[in-house]
Write an enzyme that holds these catalytic residues in place. Sequence first.
Site, PDB file in Angstrom:
ATOM      1  N   GLY A 254       0.882  -1.268  -0.068  1.00  0.00           N
ATOM      2  CA  GLY A 254      -0.222  -0.014   0.161  1.00  0.00           C
ATOM      3  C   GLY A 254       0.731   1.157   0.049  1.00  0.00           C
ATOM      4  O   GLY A 254       0.633   2.364   0.824  1.00  0.00           O
TER       5      GLY A 254
ATOM      6  N   SER B 285       1.726   3.653  -2.297  1.00  0.00           N
ATOM      7  CA  SER B 285       1.196   4.708  -3.333  1.00  0.00           C
ATOM      8  C   SER B 285       0.750   6.038  -2.664  1.00  0.00           C
ATOM      9  O   SER B 285       0.630   6.728  -3.541  1.00  0.00           O
ATOM     10  CB  SER B 285       0.271   4.275  -4.556  1.00  0.00           C
ATOM     11  OG  SER B 285      -1.006   3.686  -3.780  1.00  0.00           O
ATOM     12  N   ARG B 286       0.302   6.089  -1.519  1.00  0.00           N
ATOM     13  CA  ARG B 286       0.004   7.050  -0.860  1.00  0.00           C
ATOM     14  C   ARG B 286      -0.129   6.886   0.663  1.00  0.00           C
ATOM     15  O   ARG B 286       0.270   6.240   1.317  1.00  0.00           O
ATOM     16  CB  ARG B 286      -1.697   7.355  -1.526  1.00  0.00           C
ATOM     17  CG  ARG B 286      -2.571   6.415  -0.786  1.00  0.00           C
ATOM     18  CD  ARG B 286      -3.942   6.464  -1.407  1.00  0.00           C
ATOM     19  NE  ARG B 286      -4.870   5.495  -0.620  1.00  0.00           N
ATOM     20  CZ  ARG B 286      -6.406   5.849  -0.490  1.00  0.00           C
ATOM     21  NH1 ARG B 286      -6.789   7.053  -0.795  1.00  0.00           N
ATOM     22  NH2 ARG B 286      -6.926   4.800   0.302  1.00  0.00           N
TER      23      ARG B 286
ATOM     24  N   ASN C 296       1.692  -2.414   5.553  1.00  0.00           N
ATOM     25  CA  ASN C 296       0.845  -0.990   5.814  1.00  0.00           C
ATOM     26  C   ASN C 296      -0.499  -1.193   5.072  1.00  0.00           C
ATOM     27  O   ASN C 296      -1.387  -0.535   5.620  1.00  0.00           O
ATOM     28  CB  ASN C 296       1.908  -0.042   5.090  1.00  0.00           C
ATOM     29  CG  ASN C 296       0.968   1.255   4.987  1.00  0.00           C
ATOM     30  OD1 ASN C 296       0.626   1.888   5.938  1.00  0.00           O
ATOM     31  ND2 ASN C 296       0.483   1.438   3.778  1.00  0.00           N
TER      32      ASN C 296
ATOM     33  N   TYR D 237     -13.184  -2.788  12.576  1.00  0.00           N
ATOM     34  CA  TYR D 237     -11.994  -2.274  12.068  1.00  0.00           C
ATOM     35  C   TYR D 237     -11.006  -2.549  13.145  1.00  0.00           C
ATOM     36  O   TYR D 237      -9.989  -3.159  13.036  1.00  0.00           O
ATOM     37  CB  TYR D 237     -11.973  -0.717  11.822  1.00  0.00           C
ATOM     38  CG  TYR D 237     -10.741  -0.163  11.750  1.00  0.00           C
ATOM     39  CD1 TYR D 237     -10.014  -0.158  10.400  1.00  0.00           C
ATOM     40  CD2 TYR D 237     -10.001   0.873  12.500  1.00  0.00           C
ATOM     41  CE1 TYR D 237      -8.800   0.362  10.028  1.00  0.00           C
ATOM     42  CE2 TYR D 237      -8.620   1.311  12.104  1.00  0.00           C
ATOM     43  CZ  TYR D 237      -8.239   1.110  11.037  1.00  0.00           C
ATOM     44  OH  TYR D 237      -7.003   1.712  10.835  1.00  0.00           O
TER      45      TYR D 237
ATOM     46  N   THR E 163      -9.822  -6.096  13.399  1.00  0.00           N
ATOM     47  CA  THR E 163      -9.039  -6.343  12.415  1.00  0.00           C
ATOM     48  C   THR E 163      -7.395  -6.109  12.876  1.00  0.00           C
ATOM     49  O   THR E 163      -6.465  -6.831  12.588  1.00  0.00           O
ATOM     50  CB  THR E 163      -9.142  -5.785  11.103  1.00  0.00           C
ATOM     51  OG1 THR E 163      -8.830  -4.247  11.029  1.00  0.00           O
ATOM     52  CG2 THR E 163     -10.438  -6.103  10.352  1.00  0.00           C
TER      53      THR E 163
END
Length: 256
Positions: A17, A19-20, A95, A162, A165
């Site tokens: 993850g 890219s941002r 990430n 959330y 997880t």
Amino acid sequence: MSDTSKFLQGKVALVTGGSRGLGAATAETLANHGADVAISYAASADKANAVVERLKAKGVRAIAVKSDQADLSSARPLIDEVLAEFGRLDILVNNAGIAIQGQMVDDPSLDWDHYNRQWQVNVLGTIANTRAAAPRLSDGGRIIFVGSALGSHVVFPGVADYTGTKWALAGYAKGIARELGSRDITVNVIQPGIMPTDMAADVSGELPNRDAILDMHPIRRIATLEEVSETIAFLAGPHAGYINGQQLTMAGGLGI
């Protein structure tokens, strides 16, 4: 930047993850410290390629690999591509993840599909990547999970799945820390609080009053991406070799 800062020189890192948001910041921080870096991304090739160009401008090797973490079969090809490009893997930063929040567990309109996908991406996808990487990770390597401060303190409602997880990843990290310790591989979880990311902005409308949340923090502000990414780099570096199986919360003292 002085040579003494290049404590990751010769290492290869994979940031999922990347890219941002925190993933991109972490990739750049690891590169600043000398690591060659692969990032994975699910959708935005343009954003991923832009990150790669910024990494290469720092004088390191870098690639972006499209890999949808919701598809568990993508894990082995992702690791294969990193190994094919760099010949080794020393640091895995787990990430990638999504945040779906706002509905209570007893809400009759609970969107089961969205919430189930969160478990698929955040837990099963992360575990698949870790399983694929573990046997090929260099001895003395590092695995760092990006969790959440909610993994230790649930301070408002509507985040049960959330939070679940992130707690699941923390437990998993402790288990594999025990299993990989004989190879001097450390496994830790960093648990940031609110950060200035697109994902945080996406869910901000689903959270209770932001000022009330900040009031819960002894240091009344959100974390910076630099603070969190530099802490990840520390955990990936040579001075963190005896920190293992730990959860490090970066939330300004929330929950003390």
